[in-house]
Design a protein around this motif. Structure first.
Motif, PDB file in Angstrom:
ATOM      1  N   UNK A  94       0.824  -0.898  -0.267  1.00 37.27           N
ATOM      2  CA  UNK A  94      -0.078   0.331   0.323  1.00 37.27           C
ATOM      3  C   UNK A  94       1.250   1.495  -0.009  1.00 37.27           C
ATOM      4  N   UNK A  95       0.752   1.902  -0.673  1.00 41.01           N
ATOM      5  CA  UNK A  95       1.465   3.511  -1.283  1.00 41.01           C
ATOM      6  C   UNK A  95       0.622   4.388  -0.692  1.00 41.01           C
ATOM      7  N   UNK A  96       1.325   4.917   0.134  1.00 39.80           N
ATOM      8  CA  UNK A  96       0.063   6.600   0.386  1.00 39.80           C
ATOM      9  C   UNK A  96       1.352   7.527   0.774  1.00 39.80           C
ATOM     10  N   UNK A  97       0.866   8.432  -0.577  1.00 43.73           N
ATOM     11  CA  UNK A  97       1.782   9.631  -0.771  1.00 43.73           C
ATOM     12  C   UNK A  97       0.392  10.822  -0.402  1.00 43.73           C
TER      13      UNK A  97
ATOM     14  N   UNK B 175       2.829  16.300  -2.962  1.00 51.13           N
ATOM     15  CA  UNK B 175       1.783  14.929  -3.788  1.00 51.13           C
ATOM     16  C   UNK B 175       0.663  15.315  -3.508  1.00 51.13           C
ATOM     17  N   UNK B 176      -0.212  15.074  -3.854  1.00 48.29           N
ATOM     18  CA  UNK B 176      -1.713  15.541  -3.736  1.00 48.29           C
ATOM     19  C   UNK B 176      -2.071  14.391  -2.566  1.00 48.29           C
ATOM     20  N   UNK B 177      -3.180  14.035  -1.522  1.00 42.77           N
ATOM     21  CA  UNK B 177      -3.526  12.525  -1.028  1.00 42.77           C
ATOM     22  C   UNK B 177      -3.857  11.537  -1.771  1.00 42.77           C
ATOM     23  N   UNK B 178      -2.936  10.906  -1.959  1.00 42.81           N
ATOM     24  CA  UNK B 178      -2.922  10.028  -3.360  1.00 42.81           C
ATOM     25  C   UNK B 178      -3.381   8.540  -2.388  1.00 42.81           C
ATOM     26  N   UNK B 179      -4.092   7.339  -3.142  1.00 42.04           N
ATOM     27  CA  UNK B 179      -3.375   5.829  -2.656  1.00 42.04           C
ATOM     28  C   UNK B 179      -3.281   5.148  -3.969  1.00 42.04           C
ATOM     29  N   UNK B 180      -2.398   3.834  -3.972  1.00 44.34           N
ATOM     30  CA  UNK B 180      -1.966   3.070  -4.968  1.00 44.34           C
ATOM     31  C   UNK B 180      -1.940   1.314  -4.118  1.00 44.34           C
ATOM     32  N   UNK B 181      -2.450   0.541  -4.495  1.00 42.62           N
ATOM     33  CA  UNK B 181      -2.059  -1.026  -3.882  1.00 42.62           C
ATOM     34  C   UNK B 181      -1.127  -1.369  -5.407  1.00 42.62           C
ATOM     35  N   UNK B 182      -0.273  -2.045  -4.733  1.00 40.18           N
ATOM     36  CA  UNK B 182       0.124  -2.992  -5.735  1.00 40.18           C
ATOM     37  C   UNK B 182       0.471  -4.079  -5.218  1.00 40.18           C
ATOM     38  N   UNK B 183      -0.039  -5.105  -6.955  1.00 37.48           N
ATOM     39  CA  UNK B 183      -0.056  -6.066  -6.103  1.00 37.48           C
ATOM     40  C   UNK B 183       1.601  -7.128  -5.993  1.00 37.48           C
ATOM     41  N   UNK B 184       1.651  -8.010  -6.094  1.00 34.61           N
ATOM     42  CA  UNK B 184       2.575  -8.898  -5.334  1.00 34.61           C
ATOM     43  C   UNK B 184       4.145  -8.619  -6.759  1.00 34.61           C
ATOM     44  N   UNK B 185       2.997  -8.740  -8.446  1.00 31.93           N
ATOM     45  CA  UNK B 185       3.664  -9.179  -9.214  1.00 31.93           C
ATOM     46  C   UNK B 185       4.037  -7.863  -9.672  1.00 31.93           C
TER      47      UNK B 185
END
Length: 157
Positions: A37-40, A118-128
């Motif tokens: 989980x990337x939390x900008x 950064x803006x208040x943004x989130x990404x989920x990066x999977x195992x791949x």
């Protein structure tokens, strides 16, 4: 929510940033091992950001598992992140995108040129190493961490 940022489906841009202890952290080091989980977030010591990071700290056992990791990213310098972590007991990686200023936030298309953060943004990066989920919020709106946790767990399989 805003329309900024990359869309899920492609490869997550790799990066190496220093954490609040001066240690390098690379997104690619989790590939094949964990969903991330990337939390900008805009600024250390600010009200909404402190509230969000404090809630993650309180629920850290839910966010950090054998299958998942959380990385918080801002353009604050490492020394400011260390002071914030020490002041608020934040015990997970706070990564500094300070120099070149906002390079990683730009790669994820969430750098606000006017505010320099950064803006208040989130990404989920999977195992791949692929972007599995993304959400972008206005500066004043806190994230729904329950939804973030649900998306992170789904990406972890």
């Amino acid at each position: 929510m805003t329309d900024a940022g990359l869309s899920p489906g492609g490869a997550a841009p790799d990066f190496t940033l220093r954490d609040q202890f001066g240690q390098d952290t690379s997104l690619s080091s989790y590939r094949g091992k964990k969903a991330v989980l990337l939390l900008f977030y805009p600024f250390a010591f600010s009200g909404v950001c402190t509230g969000e990071m404090s809630e993650i700290r309180t629920r850290l056992d839910e966010f950090l598992t054998f299958d998942t990791e959380v990385l918080a990213i801002s353009c604050d310098p490492v020394f400011a992140l260390r002071a914030w972590a020490d002041t608020d007991g934040i015990n997970f990686p706070l990564l500094s995108d300070f120099w070149p200023h906002g390079e990683v936030a730009r790669a994820y298309e969430v750098f606000d040129e006017k505010k320099g953060s950064p803006t208040r943004s989130s990404y989920v990066v999977d195992r791949d190493g692929n972007l599995a989920w993304a959400v972008h919020h206005a500066y004043a709106l806190a994230r729904d961490l329950d939804e973030h946790l649900k998306q992170l767990r789904a990406a972890a399989g």
